[in-house]
Enzyme design. Structure first.
Site, PDB file in Angstrom:
ATOM      1  N   LYS A 223      27.338  33.184  41.349  1.00  0.00           N
ATOM      2  CA  LYS A 223      27.992  32.290  42.330  1.00  0.00           C
ATOM      3  C   LYS A 223      27.424  30.873  42.361  1.00  0.00           C
ATOM      4  O   LYS A 223      27.291  30.278  43.423  1.00  0.00           O
ATOM      5  CB  LYS A 223      27.898  32.920  43.733  1.00  0.00           C
TER       6      LYS A 223
ATOM      7  N   ASP B  93      25.047  42.271  50.611  1.00  0.00           N
ATOM      8  CA  ASP B  93      26.087  42.111  51.642  1.00  0.00           C
ATOM      9  C   ASP B  93      27.088  43.261  51.663  1.00  0.00           C
ATOM     10  O   ASP B  93      27.628  43.619  52.716  1.00  0.00           O
ATOM     11  CB  ASP B  93      26.806  40.754  51.531  1.00  0.00           C
TER      12      ASP B  93
HETATM   13  C1  BGC Z   1      26.740  39.230  43.691  1.00  0.00           C
HETATM   14  C2  BGC Z   1      26.705  40.454  44.587  1.00  0.00           C
HETATM   15  C3  BGC Z   1      27.375  40.144  45.912  1.00  0.00           C
HETATM   16  C4  BGC Z   1      28.763  39.551  45.697  1.00  0.00           C
HETATM   17  C5  BGC Z   1      29.461  39.192  46.994  1.00  0.00           C
HETATM   18  C6  BGC Z   1      28.143  38.662  43.599  1.00  0.00           C
HETATM   19  O1  BGC Z   1      28.134  37.471  42.882  1.00  0.00           O
HETATM   20  O2  BGC Z   1      26.259  39.545  42.404  1.00  0.00           O
HETATM   21  O3  BGC Z   1      25.385  40.901  44.776  1.00  0.00           O
HETATM   22  O4  BGC Z   1      27.459  41.312  46.663  1.00  0.00           O
HETATM   23  O5  BGC Z   1      28.665  38.392  44.901  1.00  0.00           O
HETATM   24  O6  BGC Z   1      28.721  38.286  47.750  1.00  0.00           O
END
Ligand code: BGC
Length: 476
Positions: free
Chosen positions: A165, A200
């Site tokens: 992200k 989360d």
């Molecule tokens: C992460 C996860 C997370 C998800 C939603 C992903 O990019 O790797 O750990 O739960 O985003 O936030």
């Protein structure tokens, strides 16, 4: 469009051709779901598979009777949040929270600076917002919701596998994130102890279970995407004979499904997707997430719109663009939401004028119709793929069968969701449901109850902190 605007046949033919690359037939949905089950099986049996299927060491699901006051720190969504949660023990809670911005410099700089900022935010919260009294004897217990792939080895320990992200802070991958946070608290002499680490999705699952007594799946459809569900410890064969884990019980798993099919063997890649991936901070990783989540949908749509602007002869905006539309990530997924919410062509145009710098007179009705079509095409594919993940989990947990048919128990299948797409994107849930129907049949789909996991990250972290304290050996 009342929006029931007819495009000239030549333009429509080009759009139909592009749309065929985005359509997911029932056969294709089955193929993707089947592959999901195969990747689930691989991740349960061994480490180092893209679908990490991470054991969380959370071995119980709450039932609403839990009580206590906890701090939570939540990193991984759009904002950093610090919360104080009071669990009342009657399925309800009170939450006080403060959001803090995480700058691009912190996301991509030195990890110690990022963790110092987290500690500063907790310090600010405790001084300015919270009622919690810091005592000299007992440290305040904090649950950390850290929404990135972390390989956990205990409820309060886990090594960051990779950032996602848009985060890329240096010197964090391979380190224990609870240790990094605790060191930052200690540097500031904050009397706070991080007792639990939670993703989360796990937070969403725990908080939905707290509020409604049960939950089959916790899922996030927001900036990123992911899901968590409970398995029998015996199914987690990769744990071997880990003495820390009691056999016979359940454990919640963080699937990290954002990395599903990184090889892209079944994902329906178009040139617009390839470009998003190539230009991303983590090319070839998080393939599934790049088709689904809020960080990327706008960018796929931007690539699609620009290809129509640039086609010869031009099919969009008379061949003109704007600096915002030209810039990487310049077309936010929130604009897609606003465009799909629009009731008239005029409202679509207004979104383009306000957010992308177009002059109103430069946008024709054809343009408005094409932009609206592009948003719907990209978002519907994302929601259908999200449906594959939910359906695969229903099958994996024994509640459904590929092609139709239920599990042994015909119960309500509760799904706790969170994230901006789940909460705000028009028609998201209906589209997810359409896909689930096509994969597991109408009867099972009708028993799926999708609801927002209210404040999942905060409440989940609190519930996890509570469980960690219960599991901890009692103090002398
Ligand atoms: C992460 C996860 C997370 C998800 C939603 C992903 O990019 O790797 O750990 O739960 O985003 O936030």
């Amino acid at each position: 469009m009342p929006l029931d605007h007819q495009l000239p046949p030549a333009k429509q033919a080009v759009l139909d051709q592009i749309a065929s690359g985005f359509k997911l037939s029932q056969t294709k949905l089955h193929e993707i779901t089947q592959r999901f089950l195969e990747e689930y099986a691989l991740g349960l049996s061994a480490y180092n598979h893209p679908l990490a299927m991470i054991p969380t060491y959370v071995t119980g699901v709450p039932d609403g009777s839990e009580t206590g006051t906890f701090l939570a720190l939540d990193l991984g969504g759009t904002n950093l949040r610090v919360c104080e949660i009071q669990l009342h023990g009657d399925k309800t809670f009170t939450l006080r929270q403060q959001k803090y911005k995480v700058s691009e410099a912190l996301k991509t700089g030195e990890a110690s600076a990022l963790f110092d900022y987290l500690a500063d935010s907790v310090d600010h919260f405790l001084t300015e917002i919270s009622d919690s009294q810091i005592s000299n004897e007992e440290a305040l217990s904090l649950g950390l919701t850290f929404s990135f792939p972390v390989e956990q080895s205990a409820i309060d320990k886990g090594i960051l596998l990779t950032w996602t992200k848009g985060f890329a802070a240096r010197n964090a991958v391979g380190k224990d994130v609870v240790g990094l946070l605790q060191d930052a608290f200690d540097r500031k002499h904050l009397h706070v102890k991080c007792v639990a680490l939670v993703n989360d999705t796990v937070g969403a699952m725990l908080s939905r279970a707290y509020a409604s007594g049960d939950c089959m799946l916790g899922a996030i459809f927001g900036t990123g995407t992911n899901g968590a569900f409970a398995v029998k410890v015996e199914e987690l064969t990769k744990l071997g004979n880990d003495p820390a884990v009691a056999k016979g019980g359940l454990m919640i798993l963080n699937t990290e499904w954002g990395a599903f099919n990184n090889s892209r063997s079944v994902l329906p890649s178009t040139p617009f997707d390839q470009k998003v991936d190539r230009e991303s901070i983590n090319p070839t990783f998080q393939a599934f997430e790049k088709f689904i989540s809020g960080l990327y949908l706008g960018e796929i749509t931007r690539n699609l719109l620009l290809s129509l602007v640039d086609s010869v002869p031009s099919l969009l905006f008379s061949g003109l663009s704007t600096p915002t539309l030209n810039s990487h990530y310049g077309f936010d997924t929130a604009y897609m939401s606003a465009i799909e919410n629009a009731k008239t062509a005029q409202e679509v145009k207004q979104v383009l004028v306000e957010n992308l710098g177009f002059k109103l007179e430069a946008i024709s009705d054809d343009d408005a119709a094409i932009v609206r079509w592009a948003c719907e095409t990209v978002a519907t594919r994302g929601a259908y793929l999200s449906g594959c993940a939910v359906a695969a989990t229903m099958i994996q947990t024994g509640h459904a069968q590929l092609g139709g048919g239920s599990g042994p128990e015909e119960k309500i299948l509760k799904v706790g969701v969170d994230g901006s797409l789940a909460e705000h994107y028009p028609g998201f849930q209906d589209r997810v449901r359409q896909a689930i129907r096509l994969i597991v049949g109408e009867e099972v789909e009708s028993r799926v109850e999708i609801a927002m996991a209210k404040d999942g990250s905060g409440v989940g972290a609190a519930l996890c902190a509570l469980q960690a304290l219960k599991q901890a050996p009692s103090r002398p």
